[in-house]
Design an enzyme around this catalytic site. Sequence first.
Site, PDB file in Angstrom:
ATOM      1  N   LYS A 113     -61.360-108.253 -34.643  1.00 42.94           N
ATOM      2  CA  LYS A 113     -62.314-108.879 -33.719  1.00 42.94           C
ATOM      3  C   LYS A 113     -63.690-109.048 -34.369  1.00 42.94           C
ATOM      4  O   LYS A 113     -64.395-110.012 -34.080  1.00 42.94           O
ATOM      5  CB  LYS A 113     -62.449-108.063 -32.422  1.00 42.94           C
ATOM      6  CG  LYS A 113     -61.190-108.010 -31.594  1.00 42.94           C
ATOM      7  CD  LYS A 113     -60.716-109.383 -31.128  1.00 42.94           C
ATOM      8  CE  LYS A 113     -59.425-109.270 -30.335  1.00 42.94           C
ATOM      9  NZ  LYS A 113     -58.668-110.506 -30.223  1.00 42.94           N
ATOM     10  N   LYS A 195     -49.454-113.510 -34.860  1.00 42.10           N
ATOM     11  CA  LYS A 195     -48.578-113.377 -33.700  1.00 42.10           C
ATOM     12  C   LYS A 195     -48.894-114.432 -32.651  1.00 42.10           C
ATOM     13  O   LYS A 195     -49.976-114.994 -32.637  1.00 42.10           O
ATOM     14  CB  LYS A 195     -48.717-111.975 -33.097  1.00 42.10           C
ATOM     15  CG  LYS A 195     -50.043-111.698 -32.388  1.00 42.10           C
ATOM     16  CD  LYS A 195     -49.993-110.346 -31.700  1.00 42.10           C
ATOM     17  CE  LYS A 195     -51.164-110.148 -30.743  1.00 42.10           C
ATOM     18  NZ  LYS A 195     -51.112-110.978 -29.526  1.00 42.10           N
ATOM     19  N   LYS A 198     -52.504-115.088 -26.463  1.00 48.58           N
ATOM     20  CA  LYS A 198     -53.139-115.848 -25.391  1.00 48.58           C
ATOM     21  C   LYS A 198     -54.379-116.550 -25.894  1.00 48.58           C
ATOM     22  O   LYS A 198     -54.674-117.662 -25.507  1.00 48.58           O
ATOM     23  CB  LYS A 198     -53.516-114.903 -24.248  1.00 48.58           C
ATOM     24  CG  LYS A 198     -52.355-114.581 -23.354  1.00 48.58           C
ATOM     25  CD  LYS A 198     -52.823-113.765 -22.163  1.00 48.58           C
ATOM     26  CE  LYS A 198     -52.367-112.331 -22.279  1.00 48.58           C
ATOM     27  NZ  LYS A 198     -53.403-111.383 -22.650  1.00 48.58           N
TER      28      LYS A 198
END
Length: 334
Positions: A113, A195, A198
């Site tokens: 992040k 991966k 969302k």
Amino acid sequence: MSKEVVLSGIRPTGFLHLGNYFGAMRNYVRMQDDYNCYFFVANWHSLTTHPDTKELKTAVCRVVAENIACGVDTNKAVFYVQSDVPEIAELYLYLNMLAYKGELEKTTTFKDKVRTQPNNVNAGLLTYPVLQAADILIHRAVKVPVGKDQEQNMEMARNFAQRFNHRYGNVFPEPSGFNYGEQLVKIMSLDGNGKMSKSENQLATLYLADDDDAIRKKIMKAKTDEGPSESNSQKPDYIENLFTLMNLVSAADTVKKFDDDFNNSSKGNCEIRYGNFKKQLAEDMVAFIKPIREKAADLQSNEDMLNKIIKEGADKARASASETIKLVRKAVLG
Ligand code: ATP
Ligand code: MG
């Protein structure tokens, strides 16, 4: 004997995808008969990466609707929204005193992040694993159905539980990630990069809300290659991923046929036709996703019912959480 407690959550950061289904929700549905299950929508967690909350309530309702459409039964499992259970925030506070900056900075999810949102490296992002531990420990859960991306955070949750018990006395059992006797699952995105997610890789992620054409287009664009150069060779991970998806949605003999074709292929003699393979996968995927998409859309239009489900879930979750927080307060504060 009382049933083992299970806990798992999903962030309302966007549309749910096959990774969420395969890594988490499929197990929710399988576990709800045999365990004392708590599943929740992690709306506090979403604030670490999605500070704009205009769409948040809608996204929360969609996650609830999509879970129910996938088979979660709120008469069997407790399904609630994280922010409805303030006891979690209190436990987070106590656990934060037992979590060290060094170990938090080293977690993979935090480092990722920092790379993807360098202008918003907030303290919530750093202490994400602590809040996640609080989510689990507030119900004294032992089994946590999650995908492989959560493995490290699970280990941290165990560490925090141990540290707490060591310092203040035995309150928490140690939780671990769970997937019916198998490895935790990771569904890669269709372009082979990272991966399904969302919030990232959206064009290469299959969503439960995708319409039939979008599903077909995404699958036909999935990464393949010129085929294996020797018979019985190991599948590259992006091909393995397509087989994983086919295992999820296609009949066993269909998977076997393509698997045999792959194994019998070699350079100059390619029996597996990736075009046909993807066409078959696309049609089976359409048949799998369509009823979920339609049911979720139906449920989302019934706001009263969703609100009632959320309210009932909150009451049940708080009943369990308040018992734990009493034990925690007594252990810590005397
Ligand atoms: P975001 O990108 O916003 O973090 P996400 O897709 O990673 O969204 P989460 O809400 O973080 O979803 O995770 C919900 C559950 O889905 C977790 O149990 C997580 O391990 C699982 N999960 C998420 N992506 C995958 C994936 N590609 N394969 C398997 N499991 C996954
Ligand atoms: Mg995630």
